[in-house]
Design a protein around this motif. Sequence first.
Motif, PDB file in Angstrom:
ATOM      1  N   GLU A  71      -6.048  13.062  -1.679  1.00  0.00           N
ATOM      2  CA  GLU A  71      -5.132  14.383  -0.505  1.00  0.00           C
ATOM      3  C   GLU A  71      -6.204  15.665   0.591  1.00  0.00           C
ATOM      4  O   GLU A  71      -5.002  15.540   1.312  1.00  0.00           O
ATOM      5  CB  GLU A  71      -3.982  14.272  -0.934  1.00  0.00           C
ATOM      6  N   GLU A  72      -6.450  15.953  -0.234  1.00  0.00           N
ATOM      7  CA  GLU A  72      -6.720  17.386   0.643  1.00  0.00           C
ATOM      8  C   GLU A  72      -8.158  16.961   0.748  1.00  0.00           C
ATOM      9  O   GLU A  72      -8.446  17.702   2.426  1.00  0.00           O
ATOM     10  CB  GLU A  72      -6.626  18.575  -0.709  1.00  0.00           C
ATOM     11  N   MET A  73      -8.957  16.874   0.601  1.00  0.00           N
ATOM     12  CA  MET A  73     -10.598  16.885   0.917  1.00  0.00           C
ATOM     13  C   MET A  73     -10.647  15.879   2.390  1.00  0.00           C
ATOM     14  O   MET A  73     -11.098  15.960   3.305  1.00  0.00           O
ATOM     15  CB  MET A  73     -11.423  16.942   0.341  1.00  0.00           C
ATOM     16  N   LYS A  78     -13.805  14.792   8.050  1.00  0.00           N
ATOM     17  CA  LYS A  78     -14.590  13.129   7.907  1.00  0.00           C
ATOM     18  C   LYS A  78     -15.269  13.119   7.089  1.00  0.00           C
ATOM     19  O   LYS A  78     -15.824  11.695   6.645  1.00  0.00           O
ATOM     20  CB  LYS A  78     -14.834  13.132   9.518  1.00  0.00           C
ATOM     21  N   GLU A  79     -16.210  14.028   6.427  1.00  0.00           N
ATOM     22  CA  GLU A  79     -17.998  13.423   5.539  1.00  0.00           C
ATOM     23  C   GLU A  79     -17.153  13.231   3.954  1.00  0.00           C
ATOM     24  O   GLU A  79     -17.630  12.488   3.669  1.00  0.00           O
ATOM     25  CB  GLU A  79     -18.061  15.151   5.652  1.00  0.00           C
ATOM     26  N   THR A  80     -15.683  13.702   3.499  1.00  0.00           N
ATOM     27  CA  THR A  80     -15.119  12.996   2.213  1.00  0.00           C
ATOM     28  C   THR A  80     -14.960  11.797   2.186  1.00  0.00           C
ATOM     29  O   THR A  80     -15.212  11.052   1.490  1.00  0.00           O
ATOM     30  CB  THR A  80     -13.978  14.002   1.383  1.00  0.00           C
ATOM     31  N   THR A  81     -14.911  11.650   3.681  1.00  0.00           N
ATOM     32  CA  THR A  81     -13.476  10.134   3.285  1.00  0.00           C
ATOM     33  C   THR A  81     -15.004   8.975   3.472  1.00  0.00           C
ATOM     34  O   THR A  81     -15.281   8.081   2.623  1.00  0.00           O
ATOM     35  CB  THR A  81     -12.973   9.819   4.406  1.00  0.00           C
ATOM     36  N   GLU A  82     -16.075   8.866   3.992  1.00  0.00           N
ATOM     37  CA  GLU A  82     -17.065   8.762   4.286  1.00  0.00           C
ATOM     38  C   GLU A  82     -17.514   8.108   3.331  1.00  0.00           C
ATOM     39  O   GLU A  82     -18.606   7.149   1.906  1.00  0.00           O
ATOM     40  CB  GLU A  82     -18.590   8.854   5.428  1.00  0.00           C
ATOM     41  N   LYS A 119     -10.790  -0.035  -6.260  1.00  0.00           N
ATOM     42  CA  LYS A 119     -10.225   0.042  -6.467  1.00  0.00           C
ATOM     43  C   LYS A 119      -8.331   1.557  -5.752  1.00  0.00           C
ATOM     44  O   LYS A 119      -7.735   1.180  -5.139  1.00  0.00           O
ATOM     45  CB  LYS A 119      -9.684  -0.185  -8.088  1.00  0.00           C
ATOM     46  N   SER A 120     -10.099   2.390  -5.888  1.00  0.00           N
ATOM     47  CA  SER A 120      -8.487   3.677  -5.919  1.00  0.00           C
ATOM     48  C   SER A 120      -8.459   3.461  -4.345  1.00  0.00           C
ATOM     49  O   SER A 120      -6.906   3.876  -3.820  1.00  0.00           O
ATOM     50  CB  SER A 120      -8.728   5.087  -6.512  1.00  0.00           C
ATOM     51  N   LEU A 121      -9.396   3.578  -3.194  1.00  0.00           N
ATOM     52  CA  LEU A 121      -9.327   3.862  -1.692  1.00  0.00           C
ATOM     53  C   LEU A 121      -8.668   2.424  -1.024  1.00  0.00           C
ATOM     54  O   LEU A 121      -7.967   2.731  -0.376  1.00  0.00           O
ATOM     55  CB  LEU A 121     -11.344   3.672  -1.283  1.00  0.00           C
ATOM     56  N   LYS A 122      -8.662   1.268  -2.078  1.00  0.00           N
ATOM     57  CA  LYS A 122      -7.396   0.160  -1.795  1.00  0.00           C
ATOM     58  C   LYS A 122      -6.432   0.423  -2.010  1.00  0.00           C
ATOM     59  O   LYS A 122      -5.610   0.149  -1.457  1.00  0.00           O
ATOM     60  CB  LYS A 122      -8.370  -1.072  -2.521  1.00  0.00           C
ATOM     61  N   GLU A 123      -6.036   1.073  -2.743  1.00  0.00           N
ATOM     62  CA  GLU A 123      -4.434   1.079  -3.411  1.00  0.00           C
ATOM     63  C   GLU A 123      -3.875   3.041  -2.593  1.00  0.00           C
ATOM     64  O   GLU A 123      -2.936   2.953  -3.076  1.00  0.00           O
ATOM     65  CB  GLU A 123      -4.681   0.870  -4.389  1.00  0.00           C
ATOM     66  N   LYS A 124      -5.015   3.769  -2.453  1.00  0.00           N
ATOM     67  CA  LYS A 124      -4.381   4.424  -2.142  1.00  0.00           C
ATOM     68  C   LYS A 124      -4.505   5.260  -2.975  1.00  0.00           C
ATOM     69  O   LYS A 124      -3.195   6.484  -2.309  1.00  0.00           O
ATOM     70  CB  LYS A 124      -4.149   4.823  -0.560  1.00  0.00           C
ATOM     71  N   LYS A 125      -4.384   5.151  -4.635  1.00  0.00           N
ATOM     72  CA  LYS A 125      -3.795   6.500  -5.384  1.00  0.00           C
ATOM     73  C   LYS A 125      -5.324   6.102  -6.388  1.00  0.00           C
ATOM     74  O   LYS A 125      -6.511   5.018  -6.387  1.00  0.00           O
ATOM     75  CB  LYS A 125      -2.920   5.801  -6.043  1.00  0.00           C
ATOM     76  N   ALA A 126      -4.993   7.111  -7.542  1.00  0.00           N
ATOM     77  CA  ALA A 126      -6.152   6.842  -8.256  1.00  0.00           C
ATOM     78  C   ALA A 126      -5.916   5.722  -9.643  1.00  0.00           C
ATOM     79  O   ALA A 126      -4.824   5.555 -10.333  1.00  0.00           O
ATOM     80  CB  ALA A 126      -6.231   7.882  -9.152  1.00  0.00           C
ATOM     81  N   VAL A 127      -6.661   5.111  -9.428  1.00  0.00           N
ATOM     82  CA  VAL A 127      -7.233   3.628 -10.434  1.00  0.00           C
ATOM     83  C   VAL A 127      -7.914   4.233 -12.484  1.00  0.00           C
ATOM     84  O   VAL A 127      -9.390   4.353 -11.101  1.00  0.00           O
ATOM     85  CB  VAL A 127      -7.446   2.417  -9.511  1.00  0.00           C
TER      86      VAL A 127
END
Length: 131
Positions: A71-73, A78-82, A119-127
């Motif tokens: 949510e924050e970083m 942009k570095e965090t996402t990559e 899975k978390s990135l795909k579902e946009k929540k912590a899995v």
Amino acid sequence: MGKNSHGEEEQQIINELEHSYIDGLTLLGGEPLEYRNQKALLPFLRKVKEKFPEKNIWCYTGYTFDQEVMEEMCKKWKETTELLTYLDVVVDGEFEEDKKDLTLRFRGSSNQRIIDVKKSLKEKKAVLFEF
């Protein structure tokens, strides 16, 4: 630390990863997800995943994955996402002495979670990671 020794240390890790008995790489303390550490780790993780796509990368962080990291970083840097795209598992949350539990796998206190990053990135929540 000089620039040459940093590159030598990276090369030494890459050389060790060449062994078939090494399953992957684990990132831990200081704090791998501190912004300046992300900037330093990102080029290295690119190399590791490019050369060893089958090896897993785990990251231990005191930050909470869904709130502070996603949510924050990710919104600030942009570095965090990559960087997250190169990680397979994140163990999140600070170690808390009063929640210490030696029976837990891969974590030291019960507040920490083992997150499946893909899975978390795909579902946009912590899995949570399933063993």
